[in-house]
Design an enzyme around this catalytic site. Structure first.
Site, mmCIF file in Angstrom:
data_model
loop_
_atom_site.group_PDB
_atom_site.id
_atom_site.type_symbol
_atom_site.label_atom_id
_atom_site.label_comp_id
_atom_site.label_asym_id
_atom_site.label_seq_id
_atom_site.Cartn_x
_atom_site.Cartn_y
_atom_site.Cartn_z
ATOM 1 N N LYS A 1 15.452 -50.598 17.238
ATOM 2 C CA LYS A 1 15.757 -49.508 18.170
ATOM 3 C C LYS A 1 14.684 -48.411 18.120
ATOM 4 O O LYS A 1 14.434 -47.754 19.124
ATOM 5 C CB LYS A 1 17.113 -48.880 17.826
ATOM 6 C CG LYS A 1 18.315 -49.695 18.248
ATOM 7 C CD LYS A 1 19.596 -48.936 17.935
ATOM 8 C CE LYS A 1 20.834 -49.752 18.217
ATOM 9 N NZ LYS A 1 22.084 -49.021 18.011
ATOM 10 N N ASP B 1 24.204 -46.533 23.799
ATOM 11 C CA ASP B 1 25.195 -46.122 22.791
ATOM 12 C C ASP B 1 25.841 -44.805 23.214
ATOM 13 O O ASP B 1 27.002 -44.537 22.889
ATOM 14 C CB ASP B 1 24.535 -45.961 21.414
ATOM 15 C CG ASP B 1 24.229 -47.310 20.768
ATOM 16 O OD1 ASP B 1 24.946 -48.278 21.086
ATOM 17 O OD2 ASP B 1 23.270 -47.396 19.970
#
Ligand code: NAP
Length: 544
Positions: A326, A363
């Site tokens: 990420k 997210d």
């Protein structure tokens, strides 16, 4: 002109014409079967027929392969629409048969006489056989109406595939099989390229074994492979005959092998470990439901460069990335939205029409959307427990949506640092007892299966109007149970997982996501794996 045998300089015999109709009967998927006894082997064969009617019978896995021949004959006589490959690979070539070359050839011939439509002879055996012996073998196969598949296996790596294919093709078999072992994702590209070039003139089966080789197993037929292999059943390793083999059920239901074509967009979920990720199940279900011609594959990534090469060269239309990718992926993005840049982590990649990579952090949607359904975020006082990666997305997202955010973390300094960056506030845990919040969000792994600490705070610190636990394995965490026992409304981590996935689906397809269906399949998978783990006495091992 007869072709030269490259390894021995001997002329190969005239190739036998492919038995009539065989090409038509061979589907894209062949289930490879093994068993400890003939009875068990053919029990599995019967079970496999529910999924497909093209089977490989691994006679070499039996202690006495010849003992299975009567049952083989009976099975194929009973199921005349089944196409079967007979294989009796010798131990020195990666199989389990301990007999001689002559014994192997005899067994394969008998398998042909029992009704096998194809027999698999490893290239080493073909090269070792005397020309006259091989010619006799092939003439007998021809008489039985059986095709020859000559196979090459490398159980260590993917290298020299062209030479391997040359060795096999020297025998002009009806089927050319080259199986190597993938050590990287790029190894799939080598196998798929080989299939593409060689399948113009031959019926080729190309596979990269091992977890990294899944791409080649699923996409081989699209590249031109005659078929690909799968194991029987639902996906346990138990029935597999080769490393990384996927179950027929997963091939057909999850990856929709029969529907994959040139227009299918390929997506991946990248990480390490990744085998138990729920993302392929969730996204492939959504693709199917919304009639999107796309497939998501789990990609085991050890090095970011390897993933980026696959993205460019396969190419991949998008990737869901897990930690630590990420953050590592950020310098490779052509662009990302401002919030993703501030969070400093991107969990979703989309390849643009210009071939460049664009990054998103879904997210945030995973946190915001479930809350929005239950409360007004603007002006709400929300406490976030933890200050790691998941907390960052929550804190930046909530501040962006106008919440007053407080961070409590085991290591207080980390909470202070994050609060400073995100325009939030840090608190010590003691304050929780006397301060009321509109919502409390747990972003620590406390309560997760396999983690010793059950609760992220003392019971007395639970003083909020809503509890959101990011942990979803188990579905009912100790924190969720505690909140329920006090009548506090709860949001489970699975809802976050599904909502961040729903946002990914929207980014990739431009369509609204079938959230209820996505939730249904992941919840069912979690319940099933939880039950299985409980039976085995170990923590469930599912990841995003
Ligand atoms: P991370 O970056 O490692 O951060 C973990 C945080 O939890 C840190 O702040 C750490 O505190 C704290 N922590 C760890 N163990 C603790 C303990 N025993 N007691 C108190 N605090 C503890 O991990 P992450 O990526 O943020 O993930 C955290 C959790 O969220 C995981 O369980 C993950 O599965 C879950 N998650 C769920 C979703 C979803 O979709 N539902 C999405 C992302 C993450 P220190 O700073 O003191 O180390």
């Amino acid at each position: 002109m007869q072709p030269a045998d490259h390894s021995t300089g001997i002329l190969a015999p005239d190739p036998a014409p492919a038995p009539t109709g065989l090409r038509l009967r061979v589907g894209k998927l062949c289930i490879s079967l093994q068993g400890p006894t003939p009875a068990e082997l053919f029990q599995r064969a019967e079970a496999a027929l529910a999924d497909c009617r093209f089977l490989e019978i691994r006679l070499d896995w039996l202690p006495k392969p010849a003992a299975a021949l009567p049952q083989l004959k009976e099975f194929l006589a009973k199921h005349r629409d089944v196409t079967a490959i007979g294989t009796c690979r010798r131990k020195e070539h990666g199989g389990k048969f301990t007999g001689s070359l002559t014994a192997e050839l005899e067994l394969l011939l008998k398998a042909a006489e029992c009704g096998c439509h194809i027999v698999d002879l490893e290239v080493e055996s073909a090269e070792e056989a005397k020309p006259a012996q091989l010619a006799r073998f092939r003439a007998s196969l021809k008489a039985a109406g059986t095709a020859l598949l000559v196979s090459f296996h490398d159980f260590a790596r993917t290298k020299g595939l062209e030479q391997a294919a040359d060795r096999v093709e020297a025998f002009q078999p009806e089927f050319v099989k080259v199986a190597s072992t993938a050590r990287t994702l790029a190894d799939n590209l080598a196998v798929l390229n080989l299939i593409e070039t060689r399948s113009l003139n031959a019926q080729v089966v190309g596979i990269a074994m091992g977890e990294e080789g899944l791409v080649s197993r699923v996409l081989g037929p699209r590249a031109g492979a005659a078929f690909t292999f799968a194991s029987v059943g639902e996906g346990s390793e138990e029935g597999a005959t080769a490393p990384g083999q996927v179950s027929a059920r997963a091939m057909l239901d999850m990856y929709r092998l029969e529907q994959i074509d040139q227009a299918t967009r390929i997506f991946g979920v990248a990480g390490n470990p990744i085998a138990h990720s729920l993302s392929p199940l969730m996204h492939n279900t959504a693709f199917r439901r919304e009639i999107v011609n796309a497939v998501m594959l789990p990609l085991r990534v050890r090095m970011l460069d390897d993933l980026l090469r696959l993205v460019r060269e396969l190419p991949l239309a998008g990737v869901a990335v897990t930690m630590p990718l990420k953050q590592e992926v950020l310098p490779h993005l052509a662009n990302m939205d401002q919030l993703t840049a501030r969070i400093g982590a991107c969990n979703t990649l989309r390849t643009g029409a210009d071939g460049k990579l664009y990054g998103f952090n879904t997210d945030v949607a995973g946190v915001i959307r479930p809350l929005q359904k239950r409360m007004k975020i603007e002006g709400a006082r929300i406490v976030v427990l933890g200050a790691g990666g998941a907390a960052r997305a929550a804190v930046f997202g909530l501040v962006e949506h106008g919440a007053e955010v407080f961070i409590v973390n085991r290591t207080h300094e980390t909470a202070v640092a994050l609060a400073r960056k995100a325009k939030a506030k840090s608190l010590k845990e003691e304050v929780l007892v006397k301060t009321r919040f509109d919502a409390l969000i747990n972003t620590t792994p406390c309560g997760m299966a396999g983690v010793k600490q059950a609760l992220p705070i003392k019971e007395s610190g639970l003083n909020a109007g809503l509890v959101f636990d990011m942990v979803y394995n188990p579905l009912e965490t100790p924190l969720i149970k505690l909140a329920r026992s006090r009548g506090i409304p709860v949001i489970g981590g699975l809802e976050m997982f599904v909502q961040q996935g729903a946002r990914q689906f929207e980014i990739w397809t431009g369509k609204p996501a079938p959230e209820a269906e996505m939730m249904r399949v992941v919840e069912m998978a979690l319940r099933r794996s939880g039950a299985a783990s409980q039976r085995a006495g170990e923590p469930a091992s599912l990841q995003r």
